[in-house]
Design a protein around this motif. Structure first.
Motif: not given
Length: 462
Positions: A174-183, A235-241
């Motif tokens: 149930g989470l949107f991990n948009i932060g794979a790029q930063g990871q 988590e969307v805002i967090l991962t994008i930032m």
């Protein structure tokens, strides 16, 4: 002695009412329920079972669907049809840029067959070139050269698979991990530094590079999970930032003495030690490295985690309904932190594959667009491990074959990006795909129900 009362007649009978009685209207829902109860209890000889007979049979009331319809309306087939529809539209776009199609369009009403043939030839030429650049090239002067495109597809697909698994795992929770790029970037930073700064024996060095990358991605993703669980931040805002923080932190490091290659003015790191590099599976003639084998292992691990482990059950329960999961005793905050850490570790494997397998150096383009493409891969794979694996191979083939398609036919390489975007569009709208191919079951069920109701009513009247 009281006189016995005569039985009461139904309204309209024996009261001088000459109108005929209305025919009995059958209650279809009550009859179906009674039939199910009768089957479930063996005509009243047994008590009702825990699982109703209708659920045991796997068929919905109102008539079973055909096996063929179930196959073609399933989510897997919808994904396949979405890819096919995107390729058809992409073929039309390719044909619109072809000079032969443009010339035959001027006399379309006089000879439409010429125009249609030109459209077909333009699309097939481009897709044949795409296939030759991604799977098999019969023009190769040796067997190794003929299979080189397929090996390149596997190489490009490796970071897409592992990053896509990280995104898919978060989706299931149930989470949107948009932060794979930063990871990927953070994992690449740590893995590259261990690779060129430390000088260790073979085996141990590569193991530390892999561990450093996975830990870096897990920490970067887990930090998002902590902020999500403790503060409620989205988590969307967090991962994008966090993507931007990782990117600009990388660019800063590549201009420091600790990371910049001596004697270079460009932002590039020293080359990793040979002991810190993934071995190539089929020798130096191909770029395919050990990272692809680890990607297969990661797919198996995620499948086991989701379907065979208690932790995976908790992830899926939280993803389905966090409040119900918490009521059942599942620690939602712990699951959020843990799933983001594991997702970051999976994306971190992509960073290791880039610096220790494909590039062997660290640059500011180490992540390319793999982190964002991983979202598309996870969507196409329906957030399932093996579906994500297959989607990663497909997008790896698109990337590998796009260059050859442009060389052979002059088709713009951006057409591949358009096809990928169309795939995402159709995956996000399954009813649209079903409607295009006439496979929408919702339109047939009311018609079938109305037909059965009419037949029952007619039979009752007769």
């Amino acid at each position: 002695m009281s006189e016995q009362q005569p039985p009461k007649l139904p309204a309209g009978e024996g009261q001088g009412d000459t109108q005929p009685a209305k025919p009995h209207q059958p209650n279809l829902a009550a009859e179906e329920t009674a039939a199910v109860v009768s089957v479930d209890t063996a005509g009243g000889a047994m008590g009702p079972s825990a699982v109703p007979a209708s659920a045991q049979s796997g068929q919905l009331p109102g008539g079973p669907d055909t096996l063929l319809r179930k196959i073609f309306t399933g989510s897997g087939m919808v994904s396949v049809l979405a890819v096919f529809l995107a390729l058809v539209i992409g073929g039309l776009l390719i044909a619109s840029t072809d000079t032969r199609v443009a010339s035959t369009a001027s006399y379309f009403f006089a000879r439409p067959a010429d125009f249609l043939t030109a459209v077909w030839n333009a699309a097939t030429r481009s897709y044949i070139a795409l296939f030759q650049g991604a799977v098999f090239n019969p023009r190769g002067n040796s067997v190794a050269a003929q299979f080189a495109p397929f090996m390149e597809t596997l190489t490009i697909a490796t970071p897409l698979i592992t990053a896509g698994l990280g995104v898919a795992l978060a989706f299931r929770a149930g989470l949107f991990n948009i932060g794979a790029q930063g990871q990927i970037i953070v994992a690449g930073i740590l893995a590259a530094w261990v690779g060129f700064a430390l000088h260790l024996p073979l085996g141990l060095h590569l193991l530390l590079v892999l561990v450093a990358g996975i830990v870096g991605g897990a920490l970067w993703g887990g930090l998002v999970g902590v902020l999500k669980a403790r503060t409620g931040a989205h988590e969307v805002i967090l991962t994008i930032m966090f993507n931007y923080i990782a990117l600009y932190f990388l660019r800063y490091l590549l201009n420091t003495p600790a990371f910049q290659r001596p004697g270079e003015s460009n932002p590039i790191s020293p080359i990793l030690d040979p002991s810190a590099v993934y071995p190539q599976i089929f020798g130096s003639q191909y770029r395919l490295h050990l990272g692809f084998v680890l990607a297969i292992g990661a797919t198996v691990l995620v499948w086991w985690l989701l379907n065979r482990s208690t932790v995976g059950f908790e992830f899926r329960a939280v993803g389905a309904n966090p409040k119900a999961a918490q009521t059942a005793g599942i620690n939602v905050s712990r699951s959020t932190i843990l799933v983001m850490a594991i997702a970051g570790g999976l994306a971190g494997m992509s960073g290791v594959a880039q610096v220790a397998g494909t590039e062997k150096v660290l640059t500011d383009g180490v992540a390319a667009t793999y982190g964002f493409d991983a979202i598309t891969v996870a969507l196409l794979g329906r957030s399932t491990p093996w579906g994500t694996f297959a989607a990663g191979l497909l997008f790896g083939a698109f990337r590998a074959g796009a260059v050859q398609m442009q060389i052979q036919t002059g088709t713009p390489i951006d057409i591949v990006l358009v096809v990928q975007s169309l795939i995402v569009l159709f995956i996000a709208a399954p009813p649209l795909v079903r409607a295009v191919f006439g496979l929408n079951p919702r339109r047939k069920k009311p018609a079938r129900a109305a037909k059965s109701t009419k037949a029952a009513t007619t039979g009752g009247a007769a």
